[in-house]
Design a protein around this motif. Structure first.
Motif, PDB file in Angstrom:
ATOM      1  N   GLY A 154       0.811  -1.197   0.000  1.00 37.67           N
ATOM      2  CA  GLY A 154       0.000   0.000   0.000  1.00 37.67           C
ATOM      3  C   GLY A 154       0.850   1.254   0.000  1.00 37.67           C
ATOM      4  O   GLY A 154       2.050   1.218  -0.292  1.00 37.67           O
ATOM      5  N   LEU A 155       0.237   2.380   0.334  1.00 40.16           N
ATOM      6  CA  LEU A 155       0.929   3.664   0.283  1.00 40.16           C
ATOM      7  C   LEU A 155       0.470   4.547   1.432  1.00 40.16           C
ATOM      8  O   LEU A 155      -0.733   4.679   1.685  1.00 40.16           O
ATOM      9  CB  LEU A 155       0.632   4.357  -1.052  1.00 40.16           C
ATOM     10  N   ILE A 220     -11.074  -4.692  -0.367  1.00 38.31           N
ATOM     11  CA  ILE A 220      -9.673  -5.093  -0.329  1.00 38.31           C
ATOM     12  C   ILE A 220      -8.763  -3.868  -0.418  1.00 38.31           C
ATOM     13  O   ILE A 220      -7.700  -3.817   0.186  1.00 38.31           O
ATOM     14  CB  ILE A 220      -9.366  -6.072  -1.479  1.00 38.31           C
ATOM     15  N   LEU A 221      -9.190  -2.865  -1.183  1.00 41.62           N
ATOM     16  CA  LEU A 221      -8.428  -1.620  -1.297  1.00 41.62           C
ATOM     17  C   LEU A 221      -9.093  -0.579  -0.406  1.00 41.62           C
ATOM     18  O   LEU A 221     -10.215  -0.151  -0.651  1.00 41.62           O
ATOM     19  CB  LEU A 221      -8.388  -1.139  -2.746  1.00 41.62           C
ATOM     20  N   LEU A 222      -8.395  -0.176   0.653  1.00 40.16           N
ATOM     21  CA  LEU A 222      -8.955   0.723   1.658  1.00 40.16           C
ATOM     22  C   LEU A 222      -8.194   2.047   1.634  1.00 40.16           C
ATOM     23  O   LEU A 222      -6.991   2.092   1.914  1.00 40.16           O
ATOM     24  CB  LEU A 222      -8.843   0.072   3.036  1.00 40.16           C
ATOM     25  N   CYS A 223      -8.892   3.124   1.296  1.00 43.16           N
ATOM     26  CA  CYS A 223      -8.285   4.460   1.248  1.00 43.16           C
ATOM     27  C   CYS A 223      -8.775   5.268   2.448  1.00 43.16           C
ATOM     28  O   CYS A 223      -9.966   5.587   2.539  1.00 43.16           O
ATOM     29  CB  CYS A 223      -8.651   5.169  -0.049  1.00 43.16           C
ATOM     30  N   LEU A 224      -7.870   5.591   3.354  1.00 39.51           N
ATOM     31  CA  LEU A 224      -8.195   6.327   4.575  1.00 39.51           C
ATOM     32  C   LEU A 224      -7.595   7.726   4.510  1.00 39.51           C
ATOM     33  O   LEU A 224      -6.379   7.886   4.367  1.00 39.51           O
ATOM     34  CB  LEU A 224      -7.662   5.605   5.810  1.00 39.51           C
ATOM     35  N   VAL A 251      -5.026  -3.824   0.979  1.00 37.28           N
ATOM     36  CA  VAL A 251      -4.050  -2.840   0.515  1.00 37.28           C
ATOM     37  C   VAL A 251      -4.500  -1.487   1.053  1.00 37.28           C
ATOM     38  O   VAL A 251      -5.609  -1.028   0.750  1.00 37.28           O
ATOM     39  CB  VAL A 251      -3.974  -2.805  -1.023  1.00 37.28           C
ATOM     40  N   LEU A 252      -3.669  -0.853   1.849  1.00 36.42           N
ATOM     41  CA  LEU A 252      -4.015   0.414   2.483  1.00 36.42           C
ATOM     42  C   LEU A 252      -3.380   1.578   1.747  1.00 36.42           C
ATOM     43  O   LEU A 252      -2.185   1.585   1.465  1.00 36.42           O
ATOM     44  CB  LEU A 252      -3.534   0.423   3.941  1.00 36.42           C
ATOM     45  N   VAL A 253      -4.195   2.595   1.417  1.00 35.31           N
ATOM     46  CA  VAL A 253      -3.701   3.867   0.905  1.00 35.31           C
ATOM     47  C   VAL A 253      -4.201   4.926   1.878  1.00 35.31           C
ATOM     48  O   VAL A 253      -5.406   5.020   2.137  1.00 35.31           O
ATOM     49  CB  VAL A 253      -4.221   4.158  -0.511  1.00 35.31           C
ATOM     50  N   SER A 254      -3.287   5.697   2.436  1.00 37.91           N
ATOM     51  CA  SER A 254      -3.680   6.621   3.494  1.00 37.91           C
ATOM     52  C   SER A 254      -2.948   7.941   3.369  1.00 37.91           C
ATOM     53  O   SER A 254      -1.838   8.014   2.838  1.00 37.91           O
ATOM     54  CB  SER A 254      -3.387   5.994   4.862  1.00 37.91           C
ATOM     55  N   THR A 255      -3.599   9.003   3.867  1.00 31.20           N
ATOM     56  CA  THR A 255      -2.957  10.310   3.966  1.00 31.20           C
ATOM     57  C   THR A 255      -2.880  10.701   5.436  1.00 31.20           C
ATOM     58  O   THR A 255      -3.710  10.281   6.246  1.00 31.20           O
ATOM     59  CB  THR A 255      -3.734  11.400   3.206  1.00 31.20           C
ATOM     60  N   SER A 256      -1.891  11.516   5.772  1.00 34.46           N
ATOM     61  CA  SER A 256      -1.742  11.954   7.155  1.00 34.46           C
ATOM     62  C   SER A 256      -0.857  13.195   7.207  1.00 34.46           C
ATOM     63  O   SER A 256      -0.055  13.441   6.298  1.00 34.46           O
ATOM     64  CB  SER A 256      -1.120  10.841   8.007  1.00 34.46           C
ATOM     65  N   LEU A 280       2.828  -1.070   9.704  1.00 37.52           N
ATOM     66  CA  LEU A 280       2.479  -0.070   8.689  1.00 37.52           C
ATOM     67  C   LEU A 280       3.654   0.155   7.741  1.00 37.52           C
ATOM     68  O   LEU A 280       3.478   0.191   6.508  1.00 37.52           O
ATOM     69  CB  LEU A 280       2.087   1.234   9.378  1.00 37.52           C
ATOM     70  N   LYS A 281       4.838   0.292   8.277  1.00 36.53           N
ATOM     71  CA  LYS A 281       6.026   0.535   7.462  1.00 36.53           C
ATOM     72  C   LYS A 281       6.409  -0.688   6.630  1.00 36.53           C
ATOM     73  O   LYS A 281       6.999  -0.568   5.554  1.00 36.53           O
ATOM     74  CB  LYS A 281       7.185   0.966   8.360  1.00 36.53           C
ATOM     75  N   GLU A 282       6.037  -1.858   7.109  1.00 37.86           N
ATOM     76  CA  GLU A 282       6.328  -3.086   6.369  1.00 37.86           C
ATOM     77  C   GLU A 282       5.368  -3.284   5.198  1.00 37.86           C
ATOM     78  O   GLU A 282       5.768  -3.730   4.124  1.00 37.86           O
ATOM     79  CB  GLU A 282       6.227  -4.286   7.317  1.00 37.86           C
ATOM     80  N   ARG A 283       4.095  -2.924   5.388  1.00 32.33           N
ATOM     81  CA  ARG A 283       3.066  -3.218   4.391  1.00 32.33           C
ATOM     82  C   ARG A 283       2.745  -2.026   3.476  1.00 32.33           C
ATOM     83  O   ARG A 283       1.935  -2.173   2.568  1.00 32.33           O
ATOM     84  CB  ARG A 283       1.776  -3.685   5.068  1.00 32.33           C
ATOM     85  N   CYS A 284       3.356  -0.868   3.723  1.00 25.01           N
ATOM     86  CA  CYS A 284       3.079   0.318   2.897  1.00 25.01           C
ATOM     87  C   CYS A 284       4.376   1.000   2.486  1.00 25.01           C
ATOM     88  O   CYS A 284       5.356   1.016   3.244  1.00 25.01           O
ATOM     89  CB  CYS A 284       2.223   1.338   3.661  1.00 25.01           C
ATOM     90  N   VAL A 285       4.368   1.552   1.294  1.00 24.69           N
ATOM     91  CA  VAL A 285       5.434   2.464   0.882  1.00 24.69           C
ATOM     92  C   VAL A 285       5.177   3.794   1.581  1.00 24.69           C
ATOM     93  O   VAL A 285       4.071   4.333   1.528  1.00 24.69           O
ATOM     94  CB  VAL A 285       5.431   2.654  -0.651  1.00 24.69           C
ATOM     95  N   ILE A 286       6.179   4.316   2.260  1.00 28.67           N
ATOM     96  CA  ILE A 286       6.021   5.578   2.988  1.00 28.67           C
ATOM     97  C   ILE A 286       6.556   6.709   2.109  1.00 28.67           C
ATOM     98  O   ILE A 286       7.717   6.697   1.707  1.00 28.67           O
ATOM     99  CB  ILE A 286       6.781   5.545   4.337  1.00 28.67           C
ATOM    100  N   HIS A 287       5.696   7.673   1.810  1.00 26.08           N
ATOM    101  CA  HIS A 287       6.089   8.750   0.899  1.00 26.08           C
ATOM    102  C   HIS A 287       5.747  10.104   1.516  1.00 26.08           C
ATOM    103  O   HIS A 287       4.590  10.364   1.869  1.00 26.08           O
ATOM    104  CB  HIS A 287       5.369   8.597  -0.444  1.00 26.08           C
ATOM    105  N   ALA A 288       6.748  10.947   1.622  1.00 25.54           N
ATOM    106  CA  ALA A 288       6.553  12.296   2.162  1.00 25.54           C
ATOM    107  C   ALA A 288       6.336  13.286   1.025  1.00 25.54           C
ATOM    108  O   ALA A 288       7.074  13.287   0.037  1.00 25.54           O
ATOM    109  CB  ALA A 288       7.755  12.713   2.988  1.00 25.54           C
ATOM    110  N   ILE A 289       5.287  14.115   1.154  1.00 25.60           N
ATOM    111  CA  ILE A 289       5.097  15.231   0.217  1.00 25.60           C
ATOM    112  C   ILE A 289       5.848  16.417   0.809  1.00 25.60           C
ATOM    113  O   ILE A 289       5.412  17.011   1.785  1.00 25.60           O
ATOM    114  CB  ILE A 289       3.609  15.570   0.040  1.00 25.60           C
ATOM    115  N   GLY A 290       6.970  16.755   0.225  1.00 25.63           N
ATOM    116  CA  GLY A 290       7.862  17.724   0.849  1.00 25.63           C
ATOM    117  C   GLY A 290       7.478  19.171   0.670  1.00 25.63           C
ATOM    118  O   GLY A 290       8.161  20.063   1.162  1.00 25.63           O
ATOM    119  N   SER A 291       6.381  19.448  -0.032  1.00 27.73           N
ATOM    120  CA  SER A 291       6.000  20.831  -0.297  1.00 27.73           C
ATOM    121  C   SER A 291       5.653  21.564   0.996  1.00 27.73           C
ATOM    122  O   SER A 291       5.051  21.010   1.906  1.00 27.73           O
ATOM    123  CB  SER A 291       4.785  20.870  -1.235  1.00 27.73           C
TER     124      SER A 291
END
Length: 506
Positions: A154-155, A220-224, A251-256, A280-291
């Protein structure tokens, strides 16, 4: 260097120069929330051909092979968030912005393509899944234990307020095939659903496992959106719940706003929450929006109905009555989660009418209410007139938490806010600071120390949340937001009228 994405959300759908003149709102002096930025143009931006060439190149390099349900070849790169972004740029719905968001779009496009390629392995197609109910499937798994991690990670997107996280996730979600088992939901709403399901499964040997089975069966695809943890009950549930969900192929897609390692920072029994962060870090790609750009503040922020000062109470009442027209306001009861009711007892102020509710601040934020109550409220009312928002500090920290939650729920439901407040949005929260901010403040030992300093509230969760709240209050009081709100109301009325007309002719 590629130029990239700046959201001017729904700009192409705005109603031109139309204002709320039918209610006389264009005649009222508005009080700005912040030091006002320069007025933001809503005209269609000139299209940047460099962006198109860059995106075409990106799509060409990200092409993968996939097959649909009929076995025909599918070029996944011909669909997905990148193509939709390109379309919105071309139509004027979006304007070019910073490179941080385009980097995030690349990540989302990659995830989209991986999901398309692994549609069968991920069991995304709802029509190819078992017809057994979630509870039956859970009971069956008691006899035949199953563990099936998704082949696709996930992401987890995180970054500062107003950087476009929700917009980007929604752009991704809107491109997903309609036959997929998918769900997009705000984190507050998701946790309310979890607690409600747990109540329904009382008496079951492992109710949390039953709940995980139901959720995985439905989506199966959960967007939080807006993943945040500030409640000890939620913190203790999440590790078990998502451990089970991931093992069932979720598959988790989340914003925070927070990096995974900073979730529930300083919370009670946080050591029991730490395994969830590792999962969470194992099952998702961790991506920072640096803006560091807050695009919400680029709207015309002086157009709203945020009135500063006690003398504005009569003005607020006047605007409320203009909105409800000839309707007669009165106390009302609102249904919330698990059959509870949100009941309000007013002094001399009516509750609401015609989709508009009027509350003193104390009624909504000084009483033991939470997200469930607020969601129930805004399922029934589209507009809130809130009187007397105070400055926040140590003495009313709990009320500040509730106000933050209230604004989150309003924003998620695209509701309209009219309010009177003691100060501007920024000044309301100036005594709320994080631990890091507090360490930068030089301690005062002089006898002339101000009383305000004694009310300083050092709270990491609230300190981070305040920026999101200020940003959302800014957008909710912008001309763009209010015009879109009115357009949505008119569309809803038209649909309701059409349904009634169809019924009459049936």
């Amino acid at each position: 260097m590629r130029r990239a994405l700046r959201q001017v959300w729904h700009a192409s759908r705005l109603l031109g120069g139309r204002h709320f003149s039918s209610n006389g709102f264009n005649k009222v002096r508005k009080v700005p929330l912040l030091s006002a930025p320069s007025a933001y143009s809503l005209s269609k931006p000139s299209y940047n051909e460099d962006i198109l060439r860059s995106l075409t190149s990106l799509r060409a390099h990200s092409s993968i092979g996939a097959t649909d349900s009929t076995g025909d070849a599918v070029d996944a790169a011909r669909a997905g968030p990148l193509l939709e972004y390109e379309r919105r740029i071309s139509s004027g719905e979006l304007a070019d912005g910073d490179s941080f968001q385009i980097d995030t779009l690349r990540v989302l496009q990659r995830l989209y393509e991986q999901l398309v390629e692994n549609e069968n392995a991920c069991k995304l197609d709802r029509y190819n899944t078992s017809e057994k109910s979630g509870r039956s499937r859970w009971l069956w798994s008691r006899f035949i234990p199953q563990s099936s991690y998704s082949p696709v990670k996930g992401l987890y997107l995180y970054g500062g307020v107003g950087t476009g996280k929700t917009m980007l996730m929604d752009l991704f979600y809107d491109q997903l095939p309609s036959n997929w088992r998918k769900k997009r939901i705000h984190f507050h709403d998701f946790m309310l659903s979890v607690h409600s399901r747990l109540q329904m499964h009382k008496g079951v040997a492992d109710p949390l496992e039953a709940v995980a089975g139901e959720i995985a069966d439905e989506s199966i695809l959960l967007c939080l959106d807006e993943f945040m943890v500030n409640d000890v009950a939620d913190a203790l549930i999440l590790n078990r719940l998502f451990g089970d969900l991931f093992s069932r192929g979720i598959v988790l897609v989340s914003t925070s706003n927070r990096a995974p390692d900073n979730l529930y920072e300083g919370g009670l029994q946080r050591d029991l929450f730490l395994p969830f962060i590792a999962t969470l870090k194992e099952r998702c790609v961790i991506h920072a929006i640096g803006s560091s750009t807050d695009y919400r503040k680029m709207t015309s922020a002086e157009q709203g109905f945020y009135f500063v000062g006690d003398e504005c109470s009569e003005l607020l009442e006047q605007k409320f009555h203009e909105l409800i027209g000839q309707a007669v306001p009165g106390p009302q009861v609102v249904e919330v989660v698990m059959g509870r009711q949100l009941q309000t007892l007013f002094y001399q102020v009516p509750l609401g009418a015609n989709g508009c509710a009027y509350f003193p601040f104390e009624e909504l934020c000084d009483r033991p209410l939470g997200a469930a109550d607020y969601f129930g409220l805004f399922k029934r009312f589209h507009t809130l007139a809130l009187e007397g928002v105070p400055k926040f500090g140590l003495h009313n920290r709990t009320a500040a938490y509730r106000f933050v939650t209230l604004v989150d729920v309003m924003y998620e439901n695209k509701s309209r806010l009219l309010c009177t407040a003691e100060a501007s949005a920024v000044e309301l929260f100036e005594r709320i600071v994080t631990v890091a901010d507090a360490q930068k403040i030089s301690p005062r030992t002089s006898p002339s120390q101000k009383t305000d300093d004694l009310d300083l509230c050092v709270d990491n969760e609230l300190g981070f949340a305040k920026d999101r709240t200020i940003s959302r209050l800014t957008e909710m009081n912008s001309r763009e937001y209010l015009e879109q709100h009115e357009a949505d109301l008119m569309e809803g009325v038209a649909q309701e009228f059409g349904e009634k007309d169809d019924t009459l002719h049936a």
